[in-house]
Enzyme design. Structure first.
Site, PDB file in Angstrom:
ATOM      1  N   CYS A  88       0.856  -1.190   0.000  1.00 22.01           N
ATOM      2  CA  CYS A  88       0.000   0.000   0.000  1.00 22.01           C
ATOM      3  C   CYS A  88       0.889   1.236   0.000  1.00 22.01           C
ATOM      4  O   CYS A  88       1.864   1.293   0.740  1.00 22.01           O
ATOM      5  CB  CYS A  88      -0.886  -0.033   1.240  1.00 22.01           C
ATOM      6  SG  CYS A  88      -1.962   1.404   1.371  1.00 22.01           S
TER       7      CYS A  88
ATOM      8  N   HIS B 279     -10.061   1.391   1.912  1.00 23.42           N
ATOM      9  CA  HIS B 279      -9.570   2.721   2.313  1.00 23.42           C
ATOM     10  C   HIS B 279     -10.736   3.686   2.572  1.00 23.42           C
ATOM     11  O   HIS B 279     -10.649   4.541   3.449  1.00 23.42           O
ATOM     12  CB  HIS B 279      -8.686   3.324   1.215  1.00 23.42           C
ATOM     13  CG  HIS B 279      -7.262   2.853   1.259  1.00 23.42           C
ATOM     14  ND1 HIS B 279      -6.442   3.042   2.345  1.00 23.42           N
ATOM     15  CD2 HIS B 279      -6.504   2.212   0.342  1.00 23.42           C
ATOM     16  CE1 HIS B 279      -5.242   2.535   2.088  1.00 23.42           C
ATOM     17  NE2 HIS B 279      -5.253   2.020   0.888  1.00 23.42           N
TER      18      HIS B 279
ATOM     19  N   HIS C 152      -9.128  -3.767  -1.852  1.00 23.91           N
ATOM     20  CA  HIS C 152      -8.134  -2.993  -1.094  1.00 23.91           C
ATOM     21  C   HIS C 152      -8.484  -1.496  -1.111  1.00 23.91           C
ATOM     22  O   HIS C 152      -8.497  -0.836  -0.076  1.00 23.91           O
ATOM     23  CB  HIS C 152      -6.740  -3.236  -1.692  1.00 23.91           C
ATOM     24  CG  HIS C 152      -5.642  -2.436  -1.051  1.00 23.91           C
ATOM     25  ND1 HIS C 152      -4.618  -3.022  -0.353  1.00 23.91           N
ATOM     26  CD2 HIS C 152      -5.403  -1.093  -1.010  1.00 23.91           C
ATOM     27  CE1 HIS C 152      -3.801  -2.074   0.096  1.00 23.91           C
ATOM     28  NE2 HIS C 152      -4.249  -0.896  -0.298  1.00 23.91           N
ATOM     29  N   GLU C 153      -8.783  -0.980  -2.302  1.00 26.30           N
ATOM     30  CA  GLU C 153      -9.055   0.465  -2.410  1.00 26.30           C
ATOM     31  C   GLU C 153     -10.370   0.842  -1.729  1.00 26.30           C
ATOM     32  O   GLU C 153     -10.467   1.887  -1.099  1.00 26.30           O
ATOM     33  CB  GLU C 153      -9.055   0.923  -3.868  1.00 26.30           C
ATOM     34  CG  GLU C 153      -7.733   0.727  -4.612  1.00 26.30           C
ATOM     35  CD  GLU C 153      -6.517   1.247  -3.861  1.00 26.30           C
ATOM     36  OE1 GLU C 153      -6.645   2.220  -3.086  1.00 26.30           O
ATOM     37  OE2 GLU C 153      -5.424   0.679  -4.024  1.00 26.30           O
TER      38      GLU C 153
HETATM   39 ZN    ZN Z   1      -3.681   1.064   0.016  1.00 28.46          ZN
END
Ligand code: ZN
Length: 183
Positions: free
Chosen positions: A96, A142, A138-139
């Site tokens: 990341c 966030h 993953h995004e």
């Molecule tokens: Zn990330």
């Protein structure tokens, strides 16, 4: 004003982001800047909280080879939402831009379908497995204040935090992977 990659443990990375307005001129500008930062730092995805903006905007490009700029093809996802996840969870290493220097084993279902708006406000869906499926999850994590440290297994978390502290001491920069955390 130039943007900077926000790095853990910045509390801004742990916040739930606000929906944003497709078609907004400022949003378009931010999205372009985010894409530039993603490519410059060899990322395949970036989310607005990683540049200090608490809004639901993500940029991804899992296909760029890192060489020929003319083949860059960023996808801008405004207010993206996971619609469906499929398959037995697979553990793979993730890095990341906000946790430079480490890669961490994270278990995810391999296939994802995500609904989103483009920058003009048109509604789309994107679906895929392997790197795309993982990158989407993953995004979107966030946007809900979830980083690698929250996404990994509890027994991996301590090792990941220690490895990250070490990587920071070594001066790790976004896009660099120095330490692979063991499962
Ligand atoms: Zn990330």
């Amino acid at each position: 004003m130039g943007l900077k990659i926000v790095q853990a443990p910045d509390p801004g990375l742990r916040e739930v982001c606000e929906p944003c307005t497709p078609g907004d001129k400022e949003l378009l500008k931010l999205a372009r800047q985010m894409a530039k930062m993603m490519y410059e730092n060899n990322g395949c995805g970036i989310a607005a909280p990683q540049v200090g903006r608490n809004i639901r905007l993500v940029v991804i490009d899992v296909d760029w080879d890192g060489e020929d700029k003319s083949t860059r093809n960023p996808i801008f996802l405004v207010n993206p939402e996971i619609k469906e996840l499929k398959g037995d969870p697979v553990t793979d290493m993730e890095a990341c831009l906000s946790c430079p220097g480490i890669s961490v084993p994270i278990s995810r279902q391999p296939w994802a379908r995500v609904g989103y708006f483009d920058l003009d406000g048109e509604e789309w869906e994107i679906e895929g497995d392997e790197l795309l499926g993982r990158c989407l999850q993953h995004e979107l994590d966030h946007l809900n204040g979830r980083t690698l440290f929250e996404a990994c297994e509890p027994n991996v978390r301590i090792k990941a935090i220690q490895a990250y502290e070490r990587a920071r001491e070594l001066g790790a920069q976004p896009g660099q992977s120095m330490i692979e955390v063991e499962a």
